[in-house]
Design a protein around this motif. Structure first.
Motif, PDB file in Angstrom:
ATOM      1  N   GLY A  88       2.814   8.612   3.034  1.00 30.41           N
ATOM      2  CA  GLY A  88       2.856   8.172   1.798  1.00 30.41           C
ATOM      3  C   GLY A  88       3.925   6.834   1.255  1.00 30.41           C
ATOM      4  O   GLY A  88       3.789   7.041   0.028  1.00 30.41           O
ATOM      5  N   GLU A  89       4.613   6.386   2.146  1.00 29.74           N
ATOM      6  CA  GLU A  89       5.599   5.571   1.914  1.00 29.74           C
ATOM      7  C   GLU A  89       4.945   4.244   1.794  1.00 29.74           C
ATOM      8  O   GLU A  89       3.858   4.160   2.205  1.00 29.74           O
ATOM      9  CB  GLU A  89       6.760   5.600   3.074  1.00 29.74           C
ATOM     10  CG  GLU A  89       7.568   6.866   3.005  1.00 29.74           C
ATOM     11  CD  GLU A  89       8.457   6.943   4.207  1.00 29.74           C
ATOM     12  OE1 GLU A  89       8.118   6.100   5.262  1.00 29.74           O
ATOM     13  OE2 GLU A  89       9.350   7.719   4.035  1.00 29.74           O
ATOM     14  N   VAL A  90       5.788   3.416   1.105  1.00 30.76           N
ATOM     15  CA  VAL A  90       5.002   2.048   1.062  1.00 30.76           C
ATOM     16  C   VAL A  90       5.051   0.996   2.254  1.00 30.76           C
ATOM     17  O   VAL A  90       6.250   1.183   2.865  1.00 30.76           O
ATOM     18  CB  VAL A  90       5.830   1.171  -0.432  1.00 30.76           C
ATOM     19  CG1 VAL A  90       7.423   1.096   0.000  1.00 30.76           C
ATOM     20  CG2 VAL A  90       5.119   0.037  -0.695  1.00 30.76           C
TER      21      VAL A  90
ATOM     22  N   ILE B 288       0.807  -1.305  -0.064  1.00 36.49           N
ATOM     23  CA  ILE B 288       0.004  -0.063   0.114  1.00 36.49           C
ATOM     24  C   ILE B 288       0.981   1.235   0.104  1.00 36.49           C
ATOM     25  O   ILE B 288       1.883   1.112   0.526  1.00 36.49           O
ATOM     26  CB  ILE B 288      -0.896  -0.004   1.074  1.00 36.49           C
ATOM     27  CG1 ILE B 288      -0.135  -0.255   2.567  1.00 36.49           C
ATOM     28  CG2 ILE B 288      -2.024  -1.105   1.275  1.00 36.49           C
ATOM     29  CD1 ILE B 288      -1.085   0.063   3.604  1.00 36.49           C
ATOM     30  N   MET B 289       0.326   2.418  -0.657  1.00 35.56           N
ATOM     31  CA  MET B 289       1.176   3.527  -0.739  1.00 35.56           C
ATOM     32  C   MET B 289       0.208   4.646  -1.103  1.00 35.56           C
ATOM     33  O   MET B 289      -0.797   4.345  -1.662  1.00 35.56           O
ATOM     34  CB  MET B 289       2.457   3.399  -1.888  1.00 35.56           C
ATOM     35  CG  MET B 289       2.074   3.093  -3.242  1.00 35.56           C
ATOM     36  SD  MET B 289       2.632   1.902  -4.203  1.00 35.56           S
ATOM     37  CE  MET B 289       2.003   0.301  -3.581  1.00 35.56           C
ATOM     38  N   ALA B 290       0.885   5.914  -1.092  1.00 41.29           N
ATOM     39  CA  ALA B 290       0.037   6.996  -1.757  1.00 41.29           C
ATOM     40  C   ALA B 290      -0.150   7.018  -3.006  1.00 41.29           C
ATOM     41  O   ALA B 290       0.752   6.487  -3.899  1.00 41.29           O
ATOM     42  CB  ALA B 290       0.748   8.342  -1.013  1.00 41.29           C
TER      43      ALA B 290
ATOM     44  N   SER C 282      -0.672   0.516   7.839  1.00 37.00           N
ATOM     45  CA  SER C 282      -1.562   1.294   6.918  1.00 37.00           C
ATOM     46  C   SER C 282      -2.025   2.740   7.466  1.00 37.00           C
ATOM     47  O   SER C 282      -1.782   3.848   6.463  1.00 37.00           O
ATOM     48  CB  SER C 282      -2.954   0.679   6.882  1.00 37.00           C
ATOM     49  OG  SER C 282      -2.729  -0.563   6.402  1.00 37.00           O
ATOM     50  N   LEU C 283      -2.168   3.105   8.561  1.00 35.49           N
ATOM     51  CA  LEU C 283      -2.099   4.450   9.189  1.00 35.49           C
ATOM     52  C   LEU C 283      -0.670   5.214   8.776  1.00 35.49           C
ATOM     53  O   LEU C 283      -0.587   6.410   8.331  1.00 35.49           O
ATOM     54  CB  LEU C 283      -2.323   4.489  10.676  1.00 35.49           C
ATOM     55  CG  LEU C 283      -3.849   3.979  11.098  1.00 35.49           C
ATOM     56  CD1 LEU C 283      -3.779   3.530  12.412  1.00 35.49           C
ATOM     57  CD2 LEU C 283      -4.839   4.659  10.259  1.00 35.49           C
ATOM     58  N   PHE C 284       0.591   4.536   9.057  1.00 29.37           N
ATOM     59  CA  PHE C 284       1.670   5.281   8.660  1.00 29.37           C
ATOM     60  C   PHE C 284       1.964   5.482   7.335  1.00 29.37           C
ATOM     61  O   PHE C 284       2.378   6.453   6.886  1.00 29.37           O
ATOM     62  CB  PHE C 284       2.946   4.427   9.309  1.00 29.37           C
ATOM     63  CG  PHE C 284       3.365   4.760  10.764  1.00 29.37           C
ATOM     64  CD1 PHE C 284       4.370   5.438  11.160  1.00 29.37           C
ATOM     65  CD2 PHE C 284       2.639   4.212  11.760  1.00 29.37           C
ATOM     66  CE1 PHE C 284       4.801   5.592  12.352  1.00 29.37           C
ATOM     67  CE2 PHE C 284       2.904   4.259  13.158  1.00 29.37           C
ATOM     68  CZ  PHE C 284       3.853   5.227  13.299  1.00 29.37           C
TER      69      PHE C 284
ATOM     70  N   ILE D  81      -8.825   1.972   5.534  1.00 32.37           N
ATOM     71  CA  ILE D  81      -7.981   3.197   5.344  1.00 32.37           C
ATOM     72  C   ILE D  81      -7.935   3.698   3.917  1.00 32.37           C
ATOM     73  O   ILE D  81      -7.557   3.108   2.880  1.00 32.37           O
ATOM     74  CB  ILE D  81      -6.405   2.693   5.508  1.00 32.37           C
ATOM     75  CG1 ILE D  81      -6.168   2.074   7.054  1.00 32.37           C
ATOM     76  CG2 ILE D  81      -5.416   3.678   5.721  1.00 32.37           C
ATOM     77  CD1 ILE D  81      -6.410   2.483   8.169  1.00 32.37           C
ATOM     78  N   PRO D  82      -8.653   4.473   3.972  1.00 38.32           N
ATOM     79  CA  PRO D  82      -8.897   5.330   2.477  1.00 38.32           C
ATOM     80  C   PRO D  82      -7.696   6.109   1.831  1.00 38.32           C
ATOM     81  O   PRO D  82      -6.785   6.238   2.617  1.00 38.32           O
ATOM     82  CB  PRO D  82     -10.053   6.190   2.402  1.00 38.32           C
ATOM     83  CG  PRO D  82      -9.954   6.526   4.080  1.00 38.32           C
ATOM     84  CD  PRO D  82      -9.627   5.284   4.678  1.00 38.32           C
ATOM     85  N   GLU D  83      -7.754   6.430   0.722  1.00 36.22           N
ATOM     86  CA  GLU D  83      -6.691   7.305   0.008  1.00 36.22           C
ATOM     87  C   GLU D  83      -5.446   6.636  -0.246  1.00 36.22           C
ATOM     88  O   GLU D  83      -4.528   7.241   0.037  1.00 36.22           O
ATOM     89  CB  GLU D  83      -6.484   8.761   0.820  1.00 36.22           C
ATOM     90  CG  GLU D  83      -7.689   9.453   1.157  1.00 36.22           C
ATOM     91  CD  GLU D  83      -7.782  10.652   2.266  1.00 36.22           C
ATOM     92  OE1 GLU D  83      -6.629  10.700   2.447  1.00 36.22           O
ATOM     93  OE2 GLU D  83      -8.716  10.951   2.569  1.00 36.22           O
ATOM     94  N   LEU D  84      -5.363   5.144  -0.276  1.00 34.18           N
ATOM     95  CA  LEU D  84      -4.381   4.617  -0.581  1.00 34.18           C
ATOM     96  C   LEU D  84      -4.322   3.799  -1.659  1.00 34.18           C
ATOM     97  O   LEU D  84      -5.292   3.206  -1.972  1.00 34.18           O
ATOM     98  CB  LEU D  84      -3.736   3.564   0.950  1.00 34.18           C
ATOM     99  CG  LEU D  84      -3.543   4.383   2.086  1.00 34.18           C
ATOM    100  CD1 LEU D  84      -3.264   3.398   3.184  1.00 34.18           C
ATOM    101  CD2 LEU D  84      -2.165   5.032   1.869  1.00 34.18           C
TER     102      LEU D  84
END
Length: 302
Positions: free
Chosen positions: A235-237, A168-170, A228-230, A250-253
C-alpha cells in the motif's frame, strides 16, 4: 563451381552415389552424372573414384566439401530469409530491451505481434545498457529498445520517446487525495524506490531535488514493475516510469503524476546495415502504438 554444381557435388557426398543424389535432388541419374562430369572437367579435379559400386571421394573432394558445406549453410539462410519475406506470418524476431521495458511494454507488444503472426518465433534478451548497444551493432538482434542514449555509427534510432515518472499507491494512502505529487510531498512517507541511474541514466538529485536526503527510501527494487508489485502488496507509495503501470498491468493502485523536470528517454534502434524484415516492421508498429499511449514521441520514425 556454380551453385548448381555445388548442390550436385554436395548431394553425392551426402549419399555416396549417383542414385542417392538423384533421389535427394529429385532429378534423373543421367542429369547428376552429366553435372558431375562437367564439374570435374571445368575444375580439373578428380572428385570421386568408383570402388565396389560406390563413389569414393578423393582427398581433393573431401577438402572441397568442407568449404562447400560452409557456403551451403549460408545459401540455406538466404533461402529461409526469402521465405520469411514472402510470408510475414512466419520467421524469427530477435529483440533486445532494457530490463524495465523488457518486463512491461515489450511483452505486450510481442503478444500483439503474435496475434497477427502466430507462427512467428520470438527471442527477447534483457542486456545491460552497453551490451544492448553491442548486440544491435553486431546484428545479433533485429531491434533494440533502450532507456539510454545511443551513439554508434552502425545504429540508427528510428523513434525517441519521453516517458514521465509517476507515483503509485493504494487508494487509501494519504497522497492519493492529491491530483499531482511534488517531491517534497513524499517526505514523511515510506518510499519504494528504484535505481534511477542504473535503469534510466537519471540522477536522483535531479528527480527529487533538495528533498532527496529527507526521503525514507525503505525499500529498493530493481524495476518499475517490481516496485508496482511491492506497492500493491504494502500500500506504500512508489515512484516508477509510466510504462510500468500501463495497460492496467498492476490493478488496484492509484496513479498520480510526479512533478519533476526529469523524464525517461526511450530509444527504438536498428542496425542501419541490417534491413528490417516484415516481422520486425510489424513488431515496431505495434510497439510504437503502445509507447504513444503513455509517452511523448520526440522524434518520428525515420
Amino acid at each position: 563451381m556454380n551453385l548448381r554444381q555445388m548442390e550436385v557435388f554436395r548431394a553425392i557426398m551426402l549419399t555416396g552415389s549417383i542414385t542417392g543424389a538423384a533421389e535427394l535432388l529429385h532429378i534423373s541419374q543421367s542429369a547428376v552424372s552429366k553435372m558431375l562430369s562437367h564439374t570435374q572437367q571445368r575444375t580439373g579435379l578428380k572428385l570421386f573414384q568408383l570402388s565396389k559400386g560406390r563413389l569414393v571421394p578423393t582427398s581433393a573432394a573431401k577438402e572441397l566439401y568442407s568449404e562447400v558445406e560452409h557456403l551451403w549453410r549460408n545459401v540455406e539462410k538466404v533461402h529461409a530469409l526469402s521465405k520469411e519475406l514472402a510470408d510475414p506470418s512466419k520467421g524469427n524476431l530477435y529483440v533486445a530491451a532494457s530490463p524495465s521495458l523488457g518486463m512491461t511494454v515489450v511483452p505486450l507488444s510481442v503478444a500483439d505481434t503474435i496475434k497477427k503472426a502466430p507462427d512467428l518465433k520470438v527471442k527477447v534478451i534483457l542486456p545491460l545498457p552497453n551490451q544492448l548497444i553491442d548486440v544491435v551493432a553486431d546484428k545479433v538482434v533485429d531491434i533494440g529498445i533502450g532507456t539510454f542514449e545511443v551513439s554508434h555509427p552502425s545504429i540508427e534510432v528510428h523513434a525517441r520517446f519521453r516517458c514521465p515518472l509517476v507515483c503509485i499507491m493504494a487508494p487509501g494512502h494519504p497522497l492519493a487525495a492529491r491530483r499531482e505529487i511534488h517531491p517534497r510531498d513524499l517526505v514523511g512517507h515510506r518510499l519504494i524506490s528504484v535505481p534511477f541511474q542504473e535503469l534510466y541514466g537519471l540522477s536522483e538529485e535531479k528527480v527529487y531535488g533538495d528533498v532527496l536526503e529527507d526521503l525514507d527510501k525503505g525499500v529498493e527494487v530493481r524495476s518499475g514493475l517490481i516496485a508496482s508489485l511491492f506497492s500493491r502488496a504494502t500500500g506504500e507509495v512508489a515512484v516508477v516510469d509510466a510504462i510500468a503501470i500501463s495497460d492496467g498491468l498492476i490493478p488496484e493502485l492509484e496513479i498520480r503524476p510526479l512533478v519533476t523536470g526529469e523524464s525517461i528517454n526511450i530509444n527504438v534502434a536498428y542496425n542501419r546495415f541490417k534491413p528490417a524484415s516484415p516481422q520486425v516492421t510489424l513488431f515496431e508498429e505495434l510497439l510504437l502504438h503502445r509507447l504513444k499511449e503513455c509517452c511523448t514521441e520526440v522524434t518520428a520514425r525515420a
